[in-house]
Design a protein around this motif. Structure first.
Motif, PDB file in Angstrom:
ATOM      1  N   GLY A  30       0.860  -1.310   0.215  1.00  0.00           N
ATOM      2  CA  GLY A  30       0.099   0.017   0.028  1.00  0.00           C
ATOM      3  C   GLY A  30       0.780   1.301  -0.027  1.00  0.00           C
ATOM      4  N   SER A  98      -4.472  -2.168  -0.554  1.00  0.00           N
ATOM      5  CA  SER A  98      -4.837  -0.582  -0.251  1.00  0.00           C
ATOM      6  C   SER A  98      -4.647  -0.114  -1.679  1.00  0.00           C
ATOM      7  CB  SER A  98      -4.366  -0.127   0.814  1.00  0.00           C
ATOM      8  OG  SER A  98      -4.586   1.232   1.198  1.00  0.00           O
ATOM      9  N   ASP A  99      -3.764   0.950  -1.622  1.00  0.00           N
ATOM     10  CA  ASP A  99      -3.334   1.417  -2.957  1.00  0.00           C
ATOM     11  C   ASP A  99      -2.662   0.366  -4.053  1.00  0.00           C
ATOM     12  OD1 ASP A  99      -4.226   3.921  -2.995  1.00  0.00           O
ATOM     13  OD2 ASP A  99      -2.245   5.174  -3.081  1.00  0.00           O
TER      14      ASP A  99
END
Length: 253
Positions: A30, A98-99
Motif C-alpha cells: 500500500g 490498499s493502493d
C-alpha cells in the motif's frame, strides 16, 4: 514456519524480492509502504508458490524516477516485473493491498494477459470509497503539506505530498473497467476497515464472478495483523479458486 532468504531482482528502477517455487504470485503493498508489509504472509505463500514482492516506485528501495507518479504507472511497473520474471509466459496471481489493490485492479484492466487470479484487499475506485474520517484527515494533511511546499521544503516533503495525493486523486478506475476484468477475483476487507463496506461490496459486485470475504474484527491492515485468517483465505483462493467460509471468522459474503 521458516522463511527462506530472498533472491533480490532489479527491474529497471524497481526492487523486487523472490522466494519459493511453484505458480508465480506478485505482492503489491500500500501507499508509503514497502514489500515488508507482507512479511507475515510470505512464509505461508511460499510453501506452494513462487512469491515476488515488489517495492512500488518511489517507495522502499525502488527509485522515484522521472515523470508522473500515478497508479497507472505503477500498474505498468508491475507488468514489467511480471514480464521480467515470467517463465514460458505464465500469468501471475496478483495480491494487492490498499493502493496496491488499486494498482492490481489497474494492472488487470490494462494488462489482462498477465493476471491469472486477483486478490484485492481493501482497494477503492474513488475517494468516496474511504470513510469520511479518513478523507477529512487526508484533506487536512494535504492543506498542511501544500503550505509547506509554498515555503520551499525538502524534496522528501514534496515526495510525501505526492504519495498522499495518490489517495485523493487516484485511481480513477471506472465501473465499466471493473466490469471488464476477466481474472477470477477475491475482494477482501476487514469489518473495521478504512474502506466503507458498501464500497467494498460494490467492487465485488462489479467484477464478474468476484468472491467477497469480510473478516470479523479485521482492520484495514488485516493481512499484517491477522495473518492466520488472511493467509487461509488467500491461499485457498489462489490454490483452489474458492475462498473458505468455514474455519475462519467471516462476517458475510
Amino acid at each position: 514456519m521458516t522463511e527462506t532468504a530472498p533472491t533480490a531482482v532489479q527491474v529497471g528502477d524497481l526492487h523486487v524480492e523472490v522466494r519459493g517455487d511453484g505458480p508465480p504470485v506478485l505482492l503489491i503493498h500500500g501507499n508509503s509502504g514497502d514489500l515488508h508489509y507482507f512479511d507475515h504472509n510470505v512464509p505461508a505463500l511460499e510453501r506452494h508458490f513462487r512469491v515476488a514482492a515488489m517495492d512500488c516506485r518511489g517507495q522502499g528501495r525502488s527509485a522515484r524516477g522521472d515523470g508522473p507518479l500515478t497508479i497507472r504507472r505503477m500498474a505498468d511497473d508491475a507488468a514489467d516485473v511480471i514480464r521480467t520474471l515470467q517463465i514460458d509466459d505464465e500469468p501471475f496471481d496478483v495480491v494487492g493491498f490498499s493502493d496496491g489493490a488499486n494498482v492490481a485492479m489497474t494492472l488487470a484492466v490494462h494488462h489482462p494477459e498477465l493476471v491469472r487470479r486477483l486478490v484485492l484487499n481493501s482497494g477503492n475506485i474513488t475517494r468516496q470509497g474511504m470513510h469520511m474520517s479518513l478523507r477529512v484527515q487526508l484533506r487536512f494533511a494535504d492543506e498542511l503539506l501544500q503550505r509547506k511546499r509554498q515555503h520551499g521544503v525538502l524534496p522528501v516533503v514534496r515526495h510525501e505530498h505526492e504519495l498522499m495525493r495518490l489517495m485523493l486523486d487516484q485511481p480513477g478506475i471506472t465501473t465499466e473497467q471493473l466490469a471488464g476484468i476477466t481474472a477470477p477475483t477475491l475482494v477482501m476487507a476487514g469489518s473495521k476497515d478504512l474502506i466503507r463496506r458498501e464500497h467494498t461490496r460494490l467492487i465485488a459486485k462489479l467484477i464478474p464472478g468476484a468472491q467477497l470475504r469480510i473478516i470479523v474484527d479485521g482492520t484495514h491492515f488485516v493481512m499484517r495483523d491477522m495473518p492466520g485468517v488472511a493467509n487461509a483465505v488467500v491461499d485457498d483462493f489462489l490454490r483452489a479458486g474458492a475462498a473458505p467460509v468455514d474455519g475462519v471468522r467471516i462476517l458475510d459474503r
